[in-house]
Design a protein around this motif. Structure first.
Motif, PDB file in Angstrom:
ATOM      1  N   TYR A 176       1.144  -1.539  -0.178  1.00  0.00           N
ATOM      2  CA  TYR A 176      -0.265   0.068   0.055  1.00  0.00           C
ATOM      3  C   TYR A 176       1.169   0.995  -0.460  1.00  0.00           C
ATOM      4  O   TYR A 176       0.430   1.476  -0.692  1.00  0.00           O
ATOM      5  CB  TYR A 176      -0.833  -0.280   1.235  1.00  0.00           C
ATOM      6  CG  TYR A 176      -1.779   1.348   1.097  1.00  0.00           C
ATOM      7  CD1 TYR A 176      -3.348   1.198   1.017  1.00  0.00           C
ATOM      8  CD2 TYR A 176      -1.445   2.180   1.866  1.00  0.00           C
ATOM      9  CE1 TYR A 176      -3.978   1.876   0.572  1.00  0.00           C
ATOM     10  CE2 TYR A 176      -2.241   3.099   2.150  1.00  0.00           C
ATOM     11  CZ  TYR A 176      -3.584   2.970   1.356  1.00  0.00           C
ATOM     12  OH  TYR A 176      -4.469   4.292   2.379  1.00  0.00           O
ATOM     13  N   ILE A 177       2.141   1.002   0.811  1.00  0.00           N
ATOM     14  CA  ILE A 177       2.998   2.557   0.931  1.00  0.00           C
ATOM     15  C   ILE A 177       3.812   2.964  -0.626  1.00  0.00           C
ATOM     16  O   ILE A 177       4.324   3.793  -0.802  1.00  0.00           O
ATOM     17  CB  ILE A 177       3.669   1.934   1.774  1.00  0.00           C
ATOM     18  CG1 ILE A 177       3.106   2.101   3.286  1.00  0.00           C
ATOM     19  CG2 ILE A 177       4.659   2.948   1.341  1.00  0.00           C
ATOM     20  CD1 ILE A 177       3.915   1.842   5.153  1.00  0.00           C
ATOM     21  N   ASP A 178       4.201   1.507  -1.395  1.00  0.00           N
ATOM     22  CA  ASP A 178       5.245   1.980  -2.383  1.00  0.00           C
ATOM     23  C   ASP A 178       3.852   2.216  -3.277  1.00  0.00           C
ATOM     24  O   ASP A 178       4.209   3.449  -3.959  1.00  0.00           O
ATOM     25  CB  ASP A 178       4.408   0.234  -3.048  1.00  0.00           C
ATOM     26  CG  ASP A 178       5.894  -0.745  -2.313  1.00  0.00           C
ATOM     27  OD1 ASP A 178       6.854  -0.064  -1.477  1.00  0.00           O
ATOM     28  OD2 ASP A 178       5.546  -1.883  -2.393  1.00  0.00           O
ATOM     29  N   CYS A 179       2.411   2.014  -3.436  1.00  0.00           N
ATOM     30  CA  CYS A 179       1.848   2.587  -4.430  1.00  0.00           C
ATOM     31  C   CYS A 179       1.112   4.396  -3.683  1.00  0.00           C
ATOM     32  O   CYS A 179       0.526   5.044  -4.143  1.00  0.00           O
ATOM     33  CB  CYS A 179       0.292   2.275  -4.569  1.00  0.00           C
ATOM     34  SG  CYS A 179       0.957   0.630  -5.586  1.00  0.00           S
ATOM     35  N   CYS A 180       1.014   4.532  -2.807  1.00  0.00           N
ATOM     36  CA  CYS A 180       0.781   5.931  -2.215  1.00  0.00           C
ATOM     37  C   CYS A 180       2.352   6.372  -2.359  1.00  0.00           C
ATOM     38  O   CYS A 180       1.719   7.563  -3.144  1.00  0.00           O
ATOM     39  CB  CYS A 180       1.251   5.944  -0.567  1.00  0.00           C
ATOM     40  SG  CYS A 180      -0.475   5.827   0.541  1.00  0.00           S
ATOM     41  N   ARG A 181       3.656   6.117  -2.586  1.00  0.00           N
ATOM     42  CA  ARG A 181       4.492   6.791  -2.996  1.00  0.00           C
ATOM     43  C   ARG A 181       4.545   6.934  -4.396  1.00  0.00           C
ATOM     44  O   ARG A 181       4.520   8.065  -4.620  1.00  0.00           O
ATOM     45  CB  ARG A 181       6.000   6.023  -2.955  1.00  0.00           C
ATOM     46  CG  ARG A 181       5.988   6.033  -1.723  1.00  0.00           C
ATOM     47  CD  ARG A 181       8.290   5.683  -1.222  1.00  0.00           C
ATOM     48  NE  ARG A 181       8.224   4.889   0.319  1.00  0.00           N
ATOM     49  CZ  ARG A 181       7.981   4.124   0.826  1.00  0.00           C
ATOM     50  NH1 ARG A 181       7.902   2.925  -0.497  1.00  0.00           N
ATOM     51  NH2 ARG A 181       8.552   4.345   1.738  1.00  0.00           N
ATOM     52  N   ALA A 182       3.738   6.310  -5.204  1.00  0.00           N
ATOM     53  CA  ALA A 182       3.287   6.241  -6.717  1.00  0.00           C
ATOM     54  C   ALA A 182       2.663   7.410  -7.022  1.00  0.00           C
ATOM     55  O   ALA A 182       2.848   8.328  -7.728  1.00  0.00           O
ATOM     56  CB  ALA A 182       2.943   5.151  -7.706  1.00  0.00           C
ATOM     57  N   LEU A 183       1.492   7.610  -5.709  1.00  0.00           N
ATOM     58  CA  LEU A 183       0.774   8.956  -6.408  1.00  0.00           C
ATOM     59  C   LEU A 183       0.712  10.029  -5.753  1.00  0.00           C
ATOM     60  O   LEU A 183       0.931  11.324  -6.246  1.00  0.00           O
ATOM     61  CB  LEU A 183      -0.610   8.217  -4.807  1.00  0.00           C
ATOM     62  CG  LEU A 183      -1.017   7.263  -5.738  1.00  0.00           C
ATOM     63  CD1 LEU A 183      -2.810   6.779  -5.073  1.00  0.00           C
ATOM     64  CD2 LEU A 183      -2.103   7.797  -7.027  1.00  0.00           C
ATOM     65  N   ALA A 184       2.125   9.960  -4.524  1.00  0.00           N
ATOM     66  CA  ALA A 184       2.727  10.993  -4.336  1.00  0.00           C
ATOM     67  C   ALA A 184       3.691  11.758  -5.570  1.00  0.00           C
ATOM     68  O   ALA A 184       3.921  13.340  -5.803  1.00  0.00           O
ATOM     69  CB  ALA A 184       3.939  11.002  -2.770  1.00  0.00           C
ATOM     70  N   ASP A 185       4.165  10.917  -6.244  1.00  0.00           N
ATOM     71  CA  ASP A 185       5.328  11.438  -7.910  1.00  0.00           C
ATOM     72  C   ASP A 185       4.234  11.867  -8.665  1.00  0.00           C
ATOM     73  O   ASP A 185       4.654  12.122 -10.270  1.00  0.00           O
ATOM     74  CB  ASP A 185       5.887  10.656  -7.832  1.00  0.00           C
ATOM     75  CG  ASP A 185       7.479  10.542  -7.113  1.00  0.00           C
ATOM     76  OD1 ASP A 185       7.400  11.470  -5.634  1.00  0.00           O
ATOM     77  OD2 ASP A 185       7.453   9.615  -6.548  1.00  0.00           O
ATOM     78  N   TYR A 186       2.835  10.894  -9.203  1.00  0.00           N
ATOM     79  CA  TYR A 186       2.167  11.340  -9.881  1.00  0.00           C
ATOM     80  C   TYR A 186       1.405  12.558 -10.187  1.00  0.00           C
ATOM     81  O   TYR A 186       0.888  13.306  -9.400  1.00  0.00           O
ATOM     82  CB  TYR A 186       0.763  10.287  -9.572  1.00  0.00           C
ATOM     83  CG  TYR A 186      -0.447  10.396 -10.584  1.00  0.00           C
ATOM     84  CD1 TYR A 186      -0.081  10.130 -12.395  1.00  0.00           C
ATOM     85  CD2 TYR A 186      -1.014  11.230 -10.554  1.00  0.00           C
ATOM     86  CE1 TYR A 186      -0.919  10.355 -12.162  1.00  0.00           C
ATOM     87  CE2 TYR A 186      -2.580  11.135 -11.270  1.00  0.00           C
ATOM     88  CZ  TYR A 186      -1.857  10.909 -12.359  1.00  0.00           C
ATOM     89  OH  TYR A 186      -3.227  11.262 -13.356  1.00  0.00           O
ATOM     90  N   ASP A 187       1.770  13.408 -11.203  1.00  0.00           N
ATOM     91  CA  ASP A 187       1.198  14.660 -11.504  1.00  0.00           C
ATOM     92  C   ASP A 187       0.813  14.934 -12.825  1.00  0.00           C
ATOM     93  O   ASP A 187       2.751  14.919 -14.142  1.00  0.00           O
ATOM     94  CB  ASP A 187       2.214  15.658 -11.045  1.00  0.00           C
ATOM     95  CG  ASP A 187       1.411  16.895 -10.973  1.00  0.00           C
ATOM     96  OD1 ASP A 187       0.024  17.084 -11.666  1.00  0.00           O
ATOM     97  OD2 ASP A 187       1.948  18.381 -10.521  1.00  0.00           O
ATOM     98  N   LEU A 188      -0.538  14.873 -13.902  1.00  0.00           N
ATOM     99  CA  LEU A 188       0.350  15.426 -15.034  1.00  0.00           C
ATOM    100  C   LEU A 188      -0.895  16.230 -15.458  1.00  0.00           C
ATOM    101  O   LEU A 188      -1.570  16.248 -16.800  1.00  0.00           O
ATOM    102  CB  LEU A 188      -1.327  13.357 -15.336  1.00  0.00           C
ATOM    103  CG  LEU A 188      -0.515  12.256 -15.727  1.00  0.00           C
ATOM    104  CD1 LEU A 188      -1.470  11.664 -16.326  1.00  0.00           C
ATOM    105  CD2 LEU A 188       1.739  12.450 -16.394  1.00  0.00           C
ATOM    106  N   THR A 189      -0.848  17.017 -14.314  1.00  0.00           N
ATOM    107  CA  THR A 189      -1.337  18.701 -14.495  1.00  0.00           C
ATOM    108  C   THR A 189      -1.360  19.245 -15.910  1.00  0.00           C
ATOM    109  O   THR A 189      -1.962  20.092 -16.870  1.00  0.00           O
ATOM    110  CB  THR A 189      -1.533  19.201 -13.687  1.00  0.00           C
ATOM    111  OG1 THR A 189      -1.682  18.467 -12.482  1.00  0.00           O
ATOM    112  CG2 THR A 189      -2.083  20.823 -13.201  1.00  0.00           C
ATOM    113  N   GLY A 190       0.486  19.618 -16.418  1.00  0.00           N
ATOM    114  CA  GLY A 190       0.260  19.694 -17.293  1.00  0.00           C
ATOM    115  C   GLY A 190       0.610  19.645 -18.780  1.00  0.00           C
ATOM    116  O   GLY A 190       0.629  19.737 -20.303  1.00  0.00           O
TER     117      GLY A 190
END
Length: 261
Positions: A176-190
């Motif tokens: 779960y923490i692995d995927c939390c880290r993935a979401l922390a780094d995820y950003d497609l805003t631009g």
């Protein structure tokens, strides 16, 4: 071989169009089961687990991009040059990533209850610290239930919601923490506005995290995308109203396939 664990719901016709489905954080791909069986008449439906979730093994350096690569590997293993993908929450992020990174492979994608980012590192670092302190995801279930399901759903006489919450309770905290880290780094805003693949953005009417308003704004950034709201649902409409989700996806993917011809 794909790094992600998966199962094929309907493999009777290997020439049928391939549709891969991805689950939310802390759950198994089987949360798609209700919708999958509606869709299996017309598609080879594949349920793909997140790393370390369900039957999935943990991976080194988990990222949304790496999960998206695992989805492409599944399609390769099944001999599909093109396919469709639908994902919810973190897997909705995978859907948008696939649309940007491999548009030539995709007929269409469904991005359910998701966003171009999920609040950034501070939010997820706090959640990681909380999970580490607890040592288990089971204590998080009551609060999560309030976010995942519309009021009254869990009081109904059915097991679907309880099963998904038990999946969360039993999920490996480190995965779960692995995927939390993935979401922390995820950003497609631009980048979202660059998507050229047909996209269905689907929201739950009572979703407090990825609200219908935020999902509508996201859809407005992608030219030609479609947007719909599932009534009486929160963050997991695929569990609350699988038949509505399946009907919306099937109709959308039919239109997407016609555009590709």
């Amino acid at each position: 071989m794909s790094a992600l664990a998966y199962s094929v719901v309907n493999d009777a016709d290997p020439t049928a169009p391939l549709l891969i489905l991805g689950p939310s954080l802390g759950t198994h791909a089987s949360q798609w089961a209700g919708a999958a069986y509606f869709l299996a008449d017309d598609y080879r439906v594949v349920l793909a687990d997140l790393p370390g979730h369900g039957r999935g093994k943990r991976l080194d350096d988990v990222s949304v991009e790496r999960i998206a690569q695992g989805i492409l590997e599944i399609a390769d293993e099944l001999g599909a040059e093109t396919f469709s993908f639908a994902g919810i929450s973190i897997s909705g992020a995978v859907a948008l990533t696939l649309a940007l990174r491999a548009p030539e492979r995709l007929v269409g994608v469904g991005a359910l209850c998701t966003g171009a980012s999920f609040g950034g590192p501070e939010r997820w670092n706090e959640r990681i610290e909380n999970v580490r302190a607890l040592g288990s995801l089971r204590p998080t279930v009551p609060e999560t239930a309030d976010r995942w399901f519309a009021a009254g759903f869990l009081d109904e006489d059915q097991a679907a919601g309880a099963i998904v919450l038990e999946q969360l309770a039993e999920t490996d905290p480190e995965a779960y923490i692995d995927c939390c880290r993935a979401l922390a780094d995820y950003d497609l805003t631009g980048e979202v506005a660059d998507i050229s693949v047909p996209v269905l953005f689907l929201a739950g009417s009572q979703d407090m995290g990825n609200t219908p308003e935020s999902m509508r704004e996201l859809s407005a950034q992608v030219e030609g995308s479609e947007f719909t709201v599932v009534p009486d649902s929160a963050h997991l409409p695929i569990v609350e109203h699988p038949e509505i989700v399946a009907e919306a996806l099937a109709a959308f993917l039919s239109r997407a396939a016609q555009k590709r011809r």
